[in-house]
Design a protein around this motif. Structure first.
Motif, mmCIF file in Angstrom:
data_model
loop_
_atom_site.group_PDB
_atom_site.id
_atom_site.type_symbol
_atom_site.label_atom_id
_atom_site.label_comp_id
_atom_site.label_asym_id
_atom_site.label_seq_id
_atom_site.Cartn_x
_atom_site.Cartn_y
_atom_site.Cartn_z
ATOM 1 N N ALA A 1 -53.352 37.826 -36.942
ATOM 2 C CA ALA A 1 -53.174 37.151 -38.247
ATOM 3 C C ALA A 1 -52.219 35.959 -38.127
ATOM 4 N N GLY A 2 -52.669 34.822 -38.603
ATOM 5 C CA GLY A 2 -51.847 33.606 -38.533
ATOM 6 C C GLY A 2 -51.905 32.948 -37.168
ATOM 7 N N GLY A 3 -52.694 33.506 -36.263
ATOM 8 C CA GLY A 3 -52.786 32.946 -34.912
ATOM 9 C C GLY A 3 -54.235 32.781 -34.472
ATOM 10 N N LYS B 1 -52.030 26.727 -35.484
ATOM 11 C CA LYS B 1 -51.640 28.145 -35.558
ATOM 12 C C LYS B 1 -50.809 28.556 -34.340
ATOM 13 N N SER C 1 -47.759 28.846 -33.914
ATOM 14 C CA SER C 1 -46.618 29.743 -34.153
ATOM 15 C C SER C 1 -47.077 31.199 -34.281
ATOM 16 N N GLY C 2 -48.370 31.405 -34.497
ATOM 17 C CA GLY C 2 -48.896 32.771 -34.580
ATOM 18 C C GLY C 2 -49.221 33.314 -33.196
ATOM 19 N N ASP D 1 -56.681 35.785 -41.570
ATOM 20 C CA ASP D 1 -56.479 34.355 -41.416
ATOM 21 C C ASP D 1 -56.275 34.102 -39.922
ATOM 22 N N VAL D 2 -57.384 33.965 -39.195
ATOM 23 C CA VAL D 2 -57.277 33.739 -37.747
ATOM 24 C C VAL D 2 -58.196 32.605 -37.321
ATOM 25 N N THR E 1 -58.799 23.711 -37.058
ATOM 26 C CA THR E 1 -58.869 25.181 -36.907
ATOM 27 C C THR E 1 -60.313 25.606 -36.654
#
Lengths: 474, 434
Positions: A261-263, A216, A218-219, A302-303, A190
């Motif tokens: 977020a999350g991606g 990530k 899925s984000g 959270d990116v 990441t």
């Protein structure tokens, strides 16, 4: 990364060689200004029509010329430019772009300046002839067009590409193989990535490839073009704002950091960001939290961050325009993308890929490119890299009328460059004045018209340069 | 080219304008700065290139300096023609020719209007009107009222404009001034047309047409037929519109002024577009551009035709062509010192990006709002931008923002008394709720 996908093979297209002795349809448009000499032009062309294999028609004025152009196909328009030749030339280029069959333009003007000739060449005008018209000059221009018609079709190669959503990575050059390896290495983590490369080299496609092959995937992938968004709006675009935070904040807005977020958040052209905003980005990267403009709550984020630039960030740091601490935060891994010129025969693969992509989109069937068109593509400088090539191919496919992409389907600019390269050996060597004018024009283009900077490069006084520009009509 | 120092980057227009005080005396310099600005060639192929707006164009101080004599010459020339108009007014006063005084003052106002100085034009016209009102011969007053009426329309003051034309008509009829009466009817038609009153507009244009036919004034007949054609198209009578435009075209084709012919063809293109005849519409617009080329000096006319062409391409899904046309229109607006038209261009550019589902297209609406406020000073233009901005947000699924922008548009249209536009926005808001 998944293995490359091979596109469907296109049947080999046999293309007959066009007949170079074919008669050409020419529309003569006389000048409307007083004493434009238009009548003489029509008279002369009419006289020479038979032995130059021309079918001649005339339009008495511009509006009727537009009507005649819309009515049928023409090979050539011979237009007499008026008292404002530069404006007239622009008007004709614009008009012919939309005309049936994209006829070529021969412009005739009284004592055309060097500047007009250079400009015409750049715009892809077939030739600029001086008035009164001379038969041998017209014949030379017609020969050039007829020679250009003898193009040989080359089937487009099959292309292996790696699909990234609606985009694709195409290319097999060593420079691109290095990029693929780096993408594969970095995608699994990441880590923040900095992608550097000239405009149009595909930075966003690479960022998307990293995202879809990373943890990530899925984000969301959220892209922000920092140079496109006005400075005063960029902060709220990135971090969001509360309703009423400033004039125009008509509703509460969730920023791109939260959307991602999350991606992955992709910050393109990051060098264009103000220092104040750079500080806020640095804080977001370090603290992993943001605050909306006008808000008081701290929002954890959270990116994965990927940044890109076409500038030299180290140079920007030296000039005090980019924060060094932010640079080191972003450049955990750096990927440098090659220019199209550095990618060798990827040019042909990309050409084939784009032609097929756009042919499908516009419901056409194009399986080959002419040798002349390919030479033009290879001879072009491609300052806009793959983006410019894609644009040229889309236009080409739109205007193509049969199953071969020909030189005539390429933009005037490319045709103009080819004319400059090809014609001079036939037409003889350049005079010293022509050479000087061309060089001055190219230096001025480099300095974007700044006379002081151009004079410095040329090593002459700015007054001398101004005089020469006037002399050559630049 | 290699060697030599790297050239300094240009200064962005948004920064350059930010450094110029808002002084009337600097308006020509401001106009020059905008007209010589260019897109940074390095940005042309960058990913931000497609989002380039006026503010992001670049200007070189060196180039500005080089063009200064040109602008100073233009300023001097303008002051000279204004002074000449004033001296002519004085000379007329000296020989006790009050009608001559009015004519000279109106000439001064017209010169101001030509360079976009509307407040200054109003000052000249008001003076002219004051002098004309004291005359026994009312024809100069008719002329002055007409000039003031059209100026009001240009400034978006439609009710005031209508009032001035109404008075001009009453005076012209009392004086048996047929030309004045025709022109007043045309102005009244324009004023109520702009207010969305189609029936009223038809009545005025038709009355003007009858008078023009009685006077056998071919130019006026053609102009009114074009207006009736445009009106009929707005009312949905496409066959009637076609007939009016055909007649106007025949009238102007052989001997009419080129700009009028361009306007007729532009209206014909809009009609063809509405009938779904895209090729015919494109051909009409192209020919309109050719006529506009024969009537240089009105970049606004070329710009309007190019915007219609862009709308045509947009509706046909030819987005590349639409974008190219909008960029050409942008260049015409910038080079022709028509920054007030840029809001319209950027609004269309934003709509185009919306059709491409491109969220970053919002930058065009933001720039358009800024231009409508700061350059155009026009709440009507601002309302139009907010309307399109709302539709853009709606298209991209941001319904809350879409509603907010549409409500802002409704608020502005309400304040302006624009019933037709307000009704359109209301319909969009209802659709949004449904």
């Amino acid at each position: 990364m998944t293995p490359p996908v091979r596109t469907n093979s296109v049947p080999h297209v046999a293309v007959p060689r066009p007949d170079a002795t074919v008669r050409l349809r020419i529309l003569v448009v006389e000048g409307e200004s007083e004493g434009g000499g238009g009548t003489d032009v029509l008279h002369h062309v009419g006289q020479w029509a038979e032995d130059t294999r021309l079918d001649v028609e005339a339009a008495p004025d511009l509006p009727r010329a537009v009507r005649q152009l819309a009515g049928r196909r023409w090979d050539i328009v011979l237009a007499v430019l008026g008292e404002r030749p530069d404006d007239d030339l622009s008007w004709w280029i614009d008009t012919l772009r939309a005309a049936n069959g994209t006829p070529r333009l021969i412009a005739a003007a009284k004592a055309p300046s060097m500047g007009l000739v250079l400009r015409a060449q750049k715009l892809g005008v077939l030739d600029v002839l001086s008035l009164p018209l001379r038969r041998e000059e017209l014949v030379r221009a017609l020969e050039r067009l007829r020679n250009a018609a003898t193009e040989t079709a080359i089937p487009l190669p099959e292309v292996a590409h790696h699909a990234v959503g609606q985009y694709a990575l195409v290319g097999q050059s060593p420079a691109m193989l290095d990029v693929y390896k780096l993408i594969a290495q970095v995608a699994a983590s990441t880590a923040t990535v900095l992608i550097q490369g000239e405009s149009g080299t595909g930075k966003e496609v690479v960022a998307r490839a990293i995202h879809v092959h990373g943890p990530k995937a899925s984000g969301a992938f959220v892209a922000v073009n920092c140079a496109a968004i006005p400075e005063n709006l960029l902060e709220s675009e990135l971090f969001g704002h509360e309703k009423g935070a400033f004039t125009g904040a008509v509703t509460r807005k969730v920023g791109r950091f939260e959307h991602a977020a999350g991606g992955t958040l992709f910050l393109d052209e990051i060098a264009d960001m103000s220092l104040a905003l750079q500080a806020k980005i640095l804080r977001a990267v370090q603290e992993r939290e943001i605050e909306r403009v006008g808000g008081t709550d701290t929002i954890p984020i959270d990116v994965r961050l990927i940044a890109a630039t076409n500038r030299d960030l180290k140079d920007a740091i030296k000039q005090g325009r980019f924060r060094e601490d932010l640079y080191y935060r972003l450049a955990v891994v750096t990927i440098r993308l090659p220019t199209l010129a550095e990618r060798g025969d990827d040019l042909l693969l990309l050409t084939a890929f784009f032609v097929r992509q756009f042919a499908e989109r516009y419901g056409k069937r194009i399986g080959a490119i002419s040798d002349r068109a390919l030479d033009m593509l290879r001879g072009h400088a491609w300052v806009g890299n793959v983006r410019e090539l894609r644009n040229v191919m889309e236009r080409g496919v739109i205007v193509a009328t049969d199953d071969v992409l020909r030189a005539d389907h390429l933009p005037e600019e490319l045709r103009g460059e080819a004319a400059t390269r090809i014609d001079r050996p036939e037409g003889g060597l350049l005079t010293l004045a022509e050479l000087e004018a061309r060089h001055i024009a190219s230096v001025l283009a480099h300095t974007q018209g700044q006379i002081g900077a151009a004079a410095d490069i040329l090593g002459i006084h700015r007054n001398t340069l101004t005089r020469k520009m006037k002399e050559y009509g630049l | 080219v290699s060697g030599g120092p790297p050239p300094l980057p240009p200064v962005r227009v948004e920064r350059a304008l930010g450094l110029m005080p808002e002084l009337e005396a600097l308006a020509p310099l401001r106009a020059l700065l905008v007209s010589i600005s260019r897109p940074d060639e390095r940005a042309q192929w960058s990913s931000s290139g497609p989002y380039l707006t006026l503010g992001k164009r670049g200007v070189y101080p060196d180039e500005l300096r080089r063009h200064l004599p040109q602008v100073l010459h233009r300023v001097a020339e303008h002051v000279q023609v204004l002074s000449k108009a004033y001296v002519e007014a004085l000379e007329a006063q000296q020989r006790n020719d009050a009608a001559g005084v009015v004519a000279a003052l109106l000439r001064g106002g017209g010169l101001e209007e030509q360079v976009g100085r509307l407040a200054q034009a109003a000052a000249w016209y008001d003076l002219a009107l004051g002098v004309a009102e004291a005359l026994q011969d009312r024809r100069p007053e008719v002329e002055a009222l007409r000039a003031v009426g059209y100026l009001c329309l240009r400034r978006g003051q439609r009710a005031d404009g209508a009032r001035h034309f109404q008075r001009a008509l009453a005076l012209a009829e009392a004086e048996f001034d047929q030309a004045g009466a025709i022109a007043a009817c045309e102005g009244l038609g324009d004023a109520v047309f702009a207010q969305g009153d189609w029936a009223g507009s038809y009545a005025w244009y038709n009355r003007g047409l009858r008078l023009a036919e009685q006077a056998d004034d071919a130019a006026q007949i053609g102009r009114l037929e074009r207006r009736l054609g445009v009106l009929a198209r707005n009312q949905g009578d496409l066959a009637g519109a076609g007939e009016y435009l055909r007649r106007a075209r025949e009238r102007f084709e052989s001997r009419g002024p080129a700009d009028e012919m361009a306007r007729v063809l532009s209206a014909q293109g809009q009609l063809d577009a509405e009938l779904g005849r895209h090729a015919a519409a494109a051909a009409a617009y192209r020919e309109a551009l050719a006529w506009a080329q024969r009537a240089p000096g009105d970049p606004g006319l070329e710009l309007s035709v190019r915007l219609h062409l862009a709308e045509l391409d947009l509706s046909a899904g030819a987005l590349l062509d639409a974008e190219a046309e909008l960029r050409r229109a942008e260049q015409v607006a910038i080079a022709g010192n028509l920054p007030d038209r840029l809001a319209q261009i950027y609004t269309l550019m934003g709509t185009l990006r919306g059709a491409q589902q491109d969220e970053t297209g919002f930058v065009f609406f933001e720039q358009a709002v800024e231009l409508a406020r700061a350059v155009e000073h026009s709440p009507a233009a601002e309302a139009q931008v907010y309307h399109a901005y709302g539709l853009f947000r709606h298209r991209l699924g941001a319904h809350e923002e879409a509603r907010a922008y549409l409500e802002r548009a409704r608020e502005l249209f309400d304040a302006l008394g624009e019933a037709v536009e307000r009704a359109r926005v209301d319909a969009e808001l209802r659709a949004l709720s449904a």
